[in-house]
Design a protein around this motif. Structure first.
Motif, PDB file in Angstrom:
ATOM      1  N   UNK A 110       5.911   1.708  -0.319  1.00 32.09           N
ATOM      2  CA  UNK A 110       4.958   1.902  -1.414  1.00 32.09           C
ATOM      3  C   UNK A 110       5.173   0.816  -2.459  1.00 32.09           C
ATOM      4  N   UNK A 111       4.105   0.147  -2.824  1.00 29.19           N
ATOM      5  CA  UNK A 111       4.220  -0.910  -3.824  1.00 29.19           C
ATOM      6  C   UNK A 111       4.036  -0.350  -5.213  1.00 29.19           C
ATOM      7  N   UNK A 112       4.794  -0.866  -6.145  1.00 32.20           N
ATOM      8  CA  UNK A 112       4.777  -0.346  -7.507  1.00 32.20           C
ATOM      9  C   UNK A 112       3.432  -0.528  -8.174  1.00 32.20           C
ATOM     10  N   UNK A 113       2.666  -1.555  -7.773  1.00 29.45           N
ATOM     11  CA  UNK A 113       1.392  -1.821  -8.443  1.00 29.45           C
ATOM     12  C   UNK A 113       0.369  -0.726  -8.220  1.00 29.45           C
ATOM     13  N   UNK A 114       0.518   0.037  -7.150  1.00 24.55           N
ATOM     14  CA  UNK A 114      -0.472   1.072  -6.849  1.00 24.55           C
ATOM     15  C   UNK A 114      -0.041   2.432  -7.389  1.00 24.55           C
ATOM     16  N   UNK A 115       1.254   2.589  -7.658  1.00 28.35           N
ATOM     17  CA  UNK A 115       1.731   3.868  -8.185  1.00 28.35           C
ATOM     18  C   UNK A 115       1.436   3.903  -9.675  1.00 28.35           C
ATOM     19  N   UNK A 116       0.190   4.191  -9.972  1.00 25.30           N
ATOM     20  CA  UNK A 116      -0.261   4.114 -11.356  1.00 25.30           C
ATOM     21  C   UNK A 116      -0.760   5.472 -11.813  1.00 25.30           C
TER      22      UNK A 116
ATOM     23  N   UNK B 154      -5.565   6.273 -11.279  1.00 25.84           N
ATOM     24  CA  UNK B 154      -4.544   7.307 -11.077  1.00 25.84           C
ATOM     25  C   UNK B 154      -4.247   7.428  -9.594  1.00 25.84           C
ATOM     26  N   UNK B 155      -2.971   7.537  -9.269  1.00 22.25           N
ATOM     27  CA  UNK B 155      -2.556   7.736  -7.882  1.00 22.25           C
ATOM     28  C   UNK B 155      -1.741   9.013  -7.770  1.00 22.25           C
ATOM     29  N   UNK B 156      -2.128   9.866  -6.852  1.00 19.95           N
ATOM     30  CA  UNK B 156      -1.392  11.099  -6.567  1.00 19.95           C
ATOM     31  C   UNK B 156      -0.548  10.804  -5.325  1.00 19.95           C
ATOM     32  N   UNK B 157       0.678  10.392  -5.542  1.00 20.75           N
ATOM     33  CA  UNK B 157       1.512   9.847  -4.477  1.00 20.75           C
ATOM     34  C   UNK B 157       1.751  10.858  -3.366  1.00 20.75           C
TER      35      UNK B 157
ATOM     36  N   UNK C 193       0.831  -1.194   0.000  1.00 19.18           N
ATOM     37  CA  UNK C 193       0.000   0.000   0.000  1.00 19.18           C
ATOM     38  C   UNK C 193       0.871   1.251   0.000  1.00 19.18           C
ATOM     39  N   UNK C 194       0.454   2.302  -0.682  1.00 18.53           N
ATOM     40  CA  UNK C 194       1.244   3.530  -0.649  1.00 18.53           C
ATOM     41  C   UNK C 194       1.195   4.146   0.733  1.00 18.53           C
ATOM     42  N   UNK C 195       2.302   4.669   1.159  1.00 14.44           N
ATOM     43  CA  UNK C 195       2.354   5.291   2.480  1.00 14.44           C
ATOM     44  C   UNK C 195       2.969   6.660   2.356  1.00 14.44           C
TER      45      UNK C 195
ATOM     46  N   UNK D  72      -1.213  11.249  -1.209  1.00  9.73           N
ATOM     47  CA  UNK D  72      -1.661  10.010  -0.572  1.00  9.73           C
ATOM     48  C   UNK D  72      -3.097   9.604  -0.898  1.00  9.73           C
ATOM     49  N   UNK D  73      -3.474   9.725  -2.161  1.00  9.97           N
ATOM     50  CA  UNK D  73      -4.786   9.194  -2.528  1.00  9.97           C
ATOM     51  C   UNK D  73      -4.787   8.708  -3.972  1.00  9.97           C
ATOM     52  N   UNK D  74      -5.747   7.827  -4.254  1.00 11.41           N
ATOM     53  CA  UNK D  74      -5.908   7.255  -5.591  1.00 11.41           C
ATOM     54  C   UNK D  74      -7.327   7.489  -6.079  1.00 11.41           C
TER      55      UNK D  74
END
Length: 546
Positions: free
Chosen positions: A66-72, A124-127, A1-3, A130-132
């Protein structure tokens, strides 16, 4: 999960009037959807952080990587990750907000309610915030609040126009009250104790079939622009509104929010565009606006039928004919009580007539006040040094075609409407003549000098302002504070910019400031997350120590 590293708690120092604001200047807050969502996300993450800290005895939780799969970021060659989430609360824009298991990331879920478990697809994820953003795939576990039998539109869940059709109307009104509360907490900079309890949102008599204006649009396909005579029929593009979360038009054949004649006009305009696509090189935005005509009733017109171009309804004293206008520069006609308003069709006028009578009635009931409040913050005195005379004059800034100037005119000695748009002032003058209102005037004024030649004494004047969604600029607010009207009614279709501007008036300038007497919402836009608001403010009179 992104943190993301937890943000420190908000500092709430006690200043004389307002909280300190860091970073972005308050005047630059525009109250747009992205900004509103980001603030709701930020507040949810901070609340979760505080809860976590209390549960762990003040110790910080360990972070996940942060996992790469969520950083989209929506790239074509990237997979669209899916996940199952539980919605914690609803944002002011109508989307559900779901925390990640670690509590350090938020998924923005359209068409979902608090307590629901939903399967979503991240697009889309705005790292750094902290939200997708996600698409809703399905509701796995619905909320007891959800009632899909209430949905009356075949496009709901895809079209970006509505967000709330699946919840009972009373719940919609409660949600909109909360939107206003959050707007003043997030955008005004005013200390909580200076904000009165927000009034219950006034509901619309009609929850469907209320919109007197629709503006569908379309984009001309590139293939059509390249076609030459004899190369085959053109491709009919989607004509309608944006798909939720996409910059792509969705084909909308019918919109149940529109009035009957507007819905009929939408069908006719779609056919007309399809038959005349060659006239639109790149596409266009259409206008379908209702216009009303009242004619004296007689046996002949009582028997006339309705069709797709005119809808007739008989009343005791007249026959009402509803037609629609497609010309941006045409003149539409609207009635509020017995007042008649002509308006350039492509310009602003409230587009839910069913609530207008109650709305203007509320404004009338809150227009007058016997005297301004005294400032007891320095001296402790409870009685004003000077009691100002009863309000006798109305100044209507951003008057448009004269709605408030005209409907409030009979309770004032004289009323003046001012606007920067010459075309609006022309309509306002005509409307005053049509309604036989003698004690009104209208003036087209330069935005930099709106208050320069006001003929009224400020201590006997009510100022009504109803600006566009972006609110008032700094220059206007400075002019207002320099003019110093005794009472201000701020009407707005964007409660976030209203809260921002009211914060400026509460803070004041050069010894002039205002207290908030009341704030109440009005549901001009059922089934959507939009809400109109009226804030009533009274000028503070500073008392002098003996």
């Amino acid at each position: 999960m992104p943190v993301k590293e937890k943000a420190p708690p908000i500092k709430r120092g006690r200043e004389p009037q307002r909280k300190k604001q860091k970073g972005k200047d308050k005047s630059k807050n525009e109250g747009g959807a992205d900004e509103v969502v980001e603030l709701d996300v930020k507040n949810l993450l901070e609340k979760r952080s505080r809860q976590s800290s209390e549960e762990n005895g003040g110790k910080q939780e360990e972070k996940e990587e942060i996992t790469a799969s969520v950083i989209h970021e929506g790239k074509k060659d990237s997979p669209f990750p899916e996940t199952e989430v539980t919605v914690s609360e609803m944002s002011s824009t109508g989307e559900g907000l779901a925390l990640s298991p670690s509590g350090d990331h938020v998924y923005v879920v359209p068409f979902a309610l608090p307590g629901e478990t939903a399967r979503v697809k991240v697009y889309k994820t705005i790292i750094h915030k902290s939200y997708s953003l996600t698409d809703l795939i399905e509701i796995v576990k619905p909320s007891p609040q959800r009632d899909d039998s209430l949905i009356k539109c075949q496009y709901f869940g895809k079209c970006s126009g509505c967000q709330l059709q699946m919840i009972p109307y009373e719940d919609q009104l409660q949600h909109k009250k909360r939107i206003i509360e959050k707007a003043y907490a997030n955008f005004s900079g005013i200390l909580p104790e200076l904000i009165p309890a927000i009034g219950d949102t006034m509901g619309s008599p009609m929850q469907y079939g209320y919109r007197t204006k629709l503006t569908p649009h379309f984009t001309q396909p590139a293939r059509n622009r390249k076609l030459e005579h004899g190369d085959g029929p053109p491709e009919i593009p989607p004509i309608g509104f944006m798909i939720k979360g996409r910059r792509k038009v969705m084909d909308i054949e019918d919109c149940p929010l529109g009035t009957d004649i507007v819905r009929s006009g939408l069908k006719n305009e779609r056919k007309r565009v399809a038959a005349n696509l060659h006239e639109y090189k790149y596409g266009g935005t259409l206008l379908i606006r209702e216009s009303t005509k009242r004619i004296e009733k007689n046996e002949k017109n009582e028997a006339l039928p309705s069709d797709d171009k005119v809808i007739r309804k008989t009343f005791p004293d007249y026959v009402e004919e509803k037609t629609y206008i497609t010309d941006q520069n045409g003149i539409s006609v609207e009635y509020v009580d017995n007042y008649q308003f002509h308006n350039v069709a492509g310009t602003f006028f409230q587009n839910n007539n069913s609530i207008l009578q109650a709305f203007t009635g509320y404004v009338r009931n809150n227009a007058l006040h016997p005297e301004p409040k005294s400032d007891v913050s320095k001296t402790g005195l409870e009685t004003p040094e000077v009691s100002n005379p009863k309000l006798k004059y109305l100044l209507d800034a951003y008057c448009g075609s004269g709605l408030f100037t005209i409907v409030l005119s009979d309770i004032f000695r004289s009323s003046l409407g001012i606007d920067v748009a010459v075309s609006s002032i022309k309509c306002a003058r005509e409307n005053a003549k049509l309604s036989r209102v003698p004690n009104t005037g209208f003036a087209a004024a330069d935005a930099a000098d709106l208050f320069k030649e006001i003929p009224y004494p400020a201590d006997q004047t009510l100022l009504v302002i109803d600006p566009p969604r972006k609110g008032c600029d700094t220059n206007f607010l400075n002019q207002l504070l320099a003019f110093k009207p005794t009472r201000v009614l701020y009407v707005s279709c964007n409660v976030h910019t209203q809260a921002r501007d009211v914060g400026v008036l509460v803070e004041g300038k050069n010894g002039v400031r205002y207290d908030i007497e009341s704030i109440r919402g009005f549901d001009f836009f059922p089934q959507t997350s939009h809400v109109e608001s009226v804030a009533v403010l009274t000028k503070v009179v500073e008392s002098k120590a003996e």
